[in-house]
Design an enzyme around this catalytic site. Structure first.
Site, short mmCIF file in Angstrom:
data_model
loop_
_atom_site.label_atom_id
_atom_site.label_comp_id
_atom_site.label_asym_id
_atom_site.label_seq_id
_atom_site.Cartn_x
_atom_site.Cartn_y
_atom_site.Cartn_z
N LEU A 1 -53.38 -19.92 8.11
CA LEU A 1 -53.68 -21.10 7.23
C LEU A 1 -55.17 -20.96 6.94
CD1 LEU A 1 -52.19 -24.58 8.18
CD2 LEU A 1 -52.00 -23.38 5.88
N ASP A 2 -55.66 -20.77 5.74
CA ASP A 2 -57.04 -20.58 5.37
C ASP A 2 -57.93 -21.61 6.04
OD1 ASP A 2 -58.79 -19.43 3.19
OD2 ASP A 2 -59.12 -21.43 3.13
N LYS A 3 -58.89 -21.47 6.45
CA LYS A 3 -59.98 -22.28 7.14
C LYS A 3 -60.23 -23.68 6.38
CE LYS A 3 -64.81 -22.51 8.76
NZ LYS A 3 -66.27 -21.81 8.84
#
Length: 257
Positions: free
Chosen positions: A103-105
């Site tokens: 999951l993207d930051k």
């Protein structure tokens, strides 16, 4: 499980050290020894042999772990200790585990964590069309045209995204169900259509839902979830075998949204 002969990358994956691809990198970097000798790609581990990574003895896990974790914004989906906000240090789980996909930051929501490399690989295979569901808030009103174009497929990253299910939830919020995981896919799709993502929350992966897990907390999946998950994975195996006769190599893994 402990008596079979396995390739070194599978051994390390099932020990919860990293993915098989990550294990290959460790071997190539000369950080893996089998009975005191440098391992090479394709080496097999025999029962009773000692495997070390950076001098530390490694043992395969007999008990599978699969956690449903509510990742907060700002936490990075990596086991790399040099990243101060890495998810492993954040969770502090007593066994070696690593994230299934990314999951993207700047995104939040459901992230699966496991010590079973095979399980992680099966969930990530793009050819299996496993569903991942997101709730997305954008910077301006969601229109019918926007929903239609998102559902039909958007040209990003030298391809066109797979057709998907998109539904309006609120004035500036929609739900989207993907069966692929291109790099920052939802954000790129929205940007192409002139929208900017304000908040992105993953609420489901296959049959496992985020539901009431508090931000920053995790739970072990239930027995019923295990049964349903394994049934779906088996179904995908059977469907693919019927279609091709043989399995193809894994050509796509989730890169984050």
């Amino acid at each position: 499980m402990g008596q079979e002969i396995v390739r070194i990358n599978k051994f390390l994956s099932e020990a919860g050290i990293c993915s098989r691809r990550g294990a290959d990198r460790l071997v190539e970097e000369g950080r893996v020894l089998i009975d005191g000798k440098n391992a090479v790609l394709g080496d097999q581990v025999l029962p009773g042999q000692k495997v070390t990574v950076d001098g530390k003895a490694i043992h395969r896990e007999n008990d599978k772990v699969l956690l449903a974790f509510h990742k907060p914004r700002g936490i990075v989906c990596t086991a790399e200790k040099r990243e101060k906000n890495n998810v492993i240090d954040y969770i502090k789980y007593p066994k070696r585990i690593y994230p299934v996909g990314r999951l993207d930051k700047d995104s939040e929501g459901l992230l699966l964590m496991t010590n079973d490399g095979n399980l992680g690989n099966e969930i990530l295979k793009a050819r299996n069309y496993h569903e991942k569901e997101y709730e997305v808030t954008v910077n301006r009103p969601v229109t019918e045209e926007f929903l239609r174009k998102m559902a039909e497929g958007v040209p990003i990253l030298d391809t066109v995204t797979r057709k998907c299910v998109v539904e309006k939830l609120e004035k500036r919020k929609f739900r989207i169900i993907l069966t692929q995981g291109l790099n920052r896919q939802i954000r790129r799709m929205c940007e192409y259509l002139g929208y900017r993502v304000i908040r992105l929350v993953r609420v489901r992966i296959m049959n496992i839902e985020l539901k009431d897990i508090p931000v920053g907390k995790y739970r072990e999946i239930t027995h019923q979830e295990w049964v349903e998950l394994e049934s779906e994975l088996d179904h995908r195996h059977t469907a693919k075998e019927n279609e091709d006769g043989v399995f193809e190599k894994n050509r796509g893994i989730e890169k984050g949204n």
